[in-house]
Design an enzyme around this catalytic site. Sequence first.
Site, PDB file in Angstrom:
ATOM      1  CG  ASP A 131       3.424  -9.815  -5.601  1.00  0.00           C
ATOM      2  OD1 ASP A 131       3.593  -9.299  -4.478  1.00  0.00           O
ATOM      3  OD2 ASP A 131       4.366 -10.103  -6.355  1.00  0.00           O
ATOM      4  CG  LEU A 142      -1.757  -1.305   1.369  1.00  0.00           C
ATOM      5  CD1 LEU A 142      -2.609  -1.253   2.628  1.00  0.00           C
ATOM      6  CD2 LEU A 142      -2.624  -1.546   0.141  1.00  0.00           C
ATOM      7  NE  ARG A 143       4.725   0.585  -3.803  1.00  0.00           N
ATOM      8  CZ  ARG A 143       5.623  -0.391  -3.944  1.00  0.00           C
ATOM      9  NH1 ARG A 143       6.334  -0.789  -2.909  1.00  0.00           N
ATOM     10  NH2 ARG A 143       5.813  -0.960  -5.122  1.00  0.00           N
ATOM     11  CG  HIS A 187       8.771 -13.431  -0.384  1.00  0.00           C
ATOM     12  ND1 HIS A 187       8.092 -13.044  -1.515  1.00  0.00           N
ATOM     13  CD2 HIS A 187       8.073 -12.938   0.671  1.00  0.00           C
ATOM     14  CE1 HIS A 187       7.029 -12.331  -1.163  1.00  0.00           C
ATOM     15  NE2 HIS A 187       7.001 -12.254   0.156  1.00  0.00           N
ATOM     16  CG  HIS A 206       6.506   0.702  -8.920  1.00  0.00           C
ATOM     17  ND1 HIS A 206       7.321   0.901  -7.824  1.00  0.00           N
ATOM     18  CD2 HIS A 206       6.567  -0.631  -9.184  1.00  0.00           C
ATOM     19  CE1 HIS A 206       7.857  -0.264  -7.451  1.00  0.00           C
ATOM     20  NE2 HIS A 206       7.398  -1.205  -8.258  1.00  0.00           N
TER      21      HIS A 206
END
Length: 428
Positions: free
Chosen positions: A306, A64-65, A180, A310
């Site tokens: 995912d 969500l930055r 990951h 940006h």
Amino acid sequence: MRIRIANGRLIDPANGIDGIRDLYIAEGRIQSIGQAPVGFEPDRVIDARGQIICPGLVDLSARLREPGEEFKASIASETRAAASAGVTTLCCPPDTRPVIDTPAVAELIHQRAHDAGMARVVTLGAMTQGLAGECLAEMHALKSVGCVGISNAQSPITNTEVARRAMEYAATCDLPVMLHAEDPWLWNRGVAHEGPVSTRLGLPGIPESAETVAVSRDLLLIEQTGVSAHFCRLSTARAVDMVADAQHRGLSVTADVSVYHLHLTDMDVGHYNANCHVRPPLRTERDKQRLRGGLGDGVIGAVCSDHQPHDEDAKTAPFSATEPGISSLEVLLPLTLRLVDDGVLDVQTALSTLTYKPARILGLDVGTLATGAPADVCIFEPNRNWLLTDVAMQSAGKNSPFIGWELTGKVTHTLLGGVTVYEETRSV
């Protein structure tokens, strides 16, 4: 508010329900399916004729930055995009800035999501302080403020002893470890799958073994520590087979796949399409088909977006210098439904990978329309075609290789806890 959703095809995979049923909601929870509760008088009726009613979608990974990269997006903007896509629960990885390695950061995210009021946001706590892979984070404290799992995101724990102790600590906290799988030396800062395409384009390659070597190590540690573990975003056929074998041997292991790995391959990188720069990279057609098969046979339990929004600058440099990730929340449902059209899954199984199965991985009481469950509901037109455009995208991130694709399956209503957080407005 008391709501009746009428005349729609109600599909609740968690309870094996699929049929034309009415849904009754009051006090933020599901009251009943089919038969109205005694004395129920709705304040609103939503006519879902010709549509599918299902639980609100649960997304296992959405960045969500916020905090730290608000110039890319915010909790408010991305939860608004989630609501428009039928997603009611989002899981935020710990690689925010600052990292979610203290209760204060987790509480900040939870509070801002609550204030936005568009989607439920749950968090993963960091396995190690600062994701540095050295000192363990305070997992008990993170769990106490609502973190639903532990992860080191895409920062590797190179010290195997630290990885082991982290898994043991997580096991004592009854927290799943979200992994990951990527060997940092084999990854070696590559940007595309190692093969003919990366060679032709002169791009640093990431071999299949970068994933499979890491999966192998982690499976051995999982077996030794007894922790419940989840592999995030598998990308190779061999890794799917390894997880299948581990499940067959009784290990408590689950896995998910990103929705775009089910539809794209390294060939889609084309002539340096930076919107196809992702990590793990897009793999081969054979890998894509095995990922699809893994969903069909249940080895892979969940599909996630995912989502990684940006800003424009992040994707306009030379391919190797661009930032990996796709803005993919808004294509999660239609691209999963495309698997039904492709004959990979039936619609009930497809919806299960977006609802109760990811909810179960996180240990959450959502993803179902059972009586008493939170009234998180998605209503969509299954046969409606629409075009994805950057102008129409709700996410602040427009970095998507799917722009220009004609998609099928359009959300018309999303309810969160019985409150309508999205309702499509259509021009006359």
